[in-house]
Each structure stands twice: as C-alpha cells, then as structure tokens.
Write a protein that holds these residues in place. Sequence first.
Motif, PDB file in Angstrom:
ATOM      1  N   ALA A  67       0.848  -1.196   0.000  1.00  0.00           N
ATOM      2  CA  ALA A  67       0.000   0.000   0.000  1.00  0.00           C
ATOM      3  C   ALA A  67       0.882   1.244   0.000  1.00  0.00           C
ATOM      4  CB  ALA A  67      -0.930   0.010   1.198  1.00  0.00           C
ATOM      5  N   GLY A  68       0.421   2.295  -0.708  1.00  0.00           N
ATOM      6  CA  GLY A  68       1.203   3.515  -0.815  1.00  0.00           C
ATOM      7  C   GLY A  68       1.363   4.254   0.488  1.00  0.00           C
ATOM      8  N   PHE A  69       0.394   4.123   1.401  1.00  0.00           N
ATOM      9  CA  PHE A  69       0.551   4.673   2.748  1.00  0.00           C
ATOM     10  C   PHE A  69       0.052   3.667   3.770  1.00  0.00           C
ATOM     11  CE2 PHE A  69      -0.928   7.201   6.433  1.00  0.00           C
ATOM     12  CZ  PHE A  69       0.331   7.562   6.900  1.00  0.00           C
ATOM     13  N   ALA A  70      -1.249   3.649   4.080  1.00  0.00           N
ATOM     14  CA  ALA A  70      -1.775   2.745   5.107  1.00  0.00           C
ATOM     15  C   ALA A  70      -2.346   1.474   4.485  1.00  0.00           C
ATOM     16  CB  ALA A  70      -2.860   3.444   5.924  1.00  0.00           C
ATOM     17  N   GLY A  71      -2.130   0.373   5.173  1.00  0.00           N
ATOM     18  CA  GLY A  71      -2.768  -0.857   4.736  1.00  0.00           C
ATOM     19  C   GLY A  71      -4.279  -0.763   4.858  1.00  0.00           C
ATOM     20  N   ILE A  72      -4.736  -0.363   6.048  1.00  0.00           N
ATOM     21  CA  ILE A  72      -6.157  -0.106   6.309  1.00  0.00           C
ATOM     22  C   ILE A  72      -6.275   1.271   6.945  1.00  0.00           C
ATOM     23  CG2 ILE A  72      -8.213  -0.802   7.604  1.00  0.00           C
ATOM     24  CD1 ILE A  72      -7.226  -3.670   7.536  1.00  0.00           C
TER      25      ILE A  72
END
Length: 204
Positions: free
Chosen positions: A149-154
């Motif tokens: 993911a580019g930042f957060a997974g969830i």
Amino acid sequence: MRSPILLSVLIVFLLSASFKSYGQCGCDHTINPGGFGITFDGNARGVQPGDVICINTGFREKITFRNIRGTANNPVIVKNCGGLVEIGGSNVGNAMIFSASRYFKVTGTGDPSVEYGIKIIGSRTGSQGLLCVNKSSDMEIENMEITAAGFAGIMIKDDPKCSDRSFERPAFTMYNVSIHDNYIHDINGEGIYLGNSFYRGTRV
C-alpha cells in the motif's frame, strides 16, 4: 487433436464446477472480474440487511462500495467466492473503498482452501489498501492480506471539514470497528490508521 465431444465435456465440467462453487457461497449479489474503477452502490443494487455480496475470484484494479447498510443483527457480508480475489496495483489510488456504509463485514473466508481470500496487492503512493470513509461505522474486517500500500494498509477515519461540521464529534461518532486475522505487511506507511487524531478539528 482433441475431439469436439471431449472439448464439450470439458467445458461443461468447468462451468458446472464454477457454478457449484459460486452457489455454495450463498451470494445475493456478485461482482465479476475485470474492469477498472468498479463501483457497487448498495442503494442502486437493492442491498438489504443480511445480504451477501460476492466478489468472484480473479483480479480487479479497484472496487468502491457505497451505501452498504445492514443492521446490528444482520450485517451485509462482502466476501470472496470461488478462490482468491486480488485488487489494486502500484498505479491505483485506494484499491478498495467503503463509503457511507454501516453494519457490514468484509471477509476473505469465502473459500476454505485460501486463508486470506481477499488480497490487496498495492496502491499508489500516498493512498491506502482499504479505505473506509464518509461516516462509515460498525464494521468487521477479517482474513484479508494487504501489501505494498502507498501509505496505510487499512485506513478507517474521517477528517474534520471546515465547510461541514457534521464530520466532527458529537455530530458523528464511529462505533464498533473490529479488525482481526489479517496479514498486513510491506506497507509504505502505517499498517492500520484507525480514527482521526483531532476529533475537534484543526486550524488551516
């Protein structure tokens, strides 16, 4: 060279196996493979509390769910069916989104042979694998694999808006978020970003 009869028997067998697999999932609605930017609107599709939305096995670049609304006793179930579902990519912003949704469950347990039946395989820099926004609440997320993911997974949160105070407490409060039995790894930012850090807003 294979005979036409043999090929016909093989095709019938494969179709029968596919229909049997999907039938065992108990689907009320289905999302088939292919296409970019799939949007599934619960209001438009007539989704009712307790319904099962199946994502049939295969690859999709992005899925947006809107207005998925169950009840506390009858949540809407979103699950894989027939095998592994893969979503996302390095050029996709927010691979899987839930917007304006409440009382729903996302589960990758649709095929007992696959532990993590829904896999986010990536998202664009600065974006999320799975994003829940626009006053979404009361949700369960299980047996997903999320990577790259580019930042957060969830990410599950709403940012305060100067132009719309309805996103702030006490006008909106998120309840009952359950995230368990997921495999989140090799993320470019945070594994899970849950809730806004400044519920009373920020100055801009």
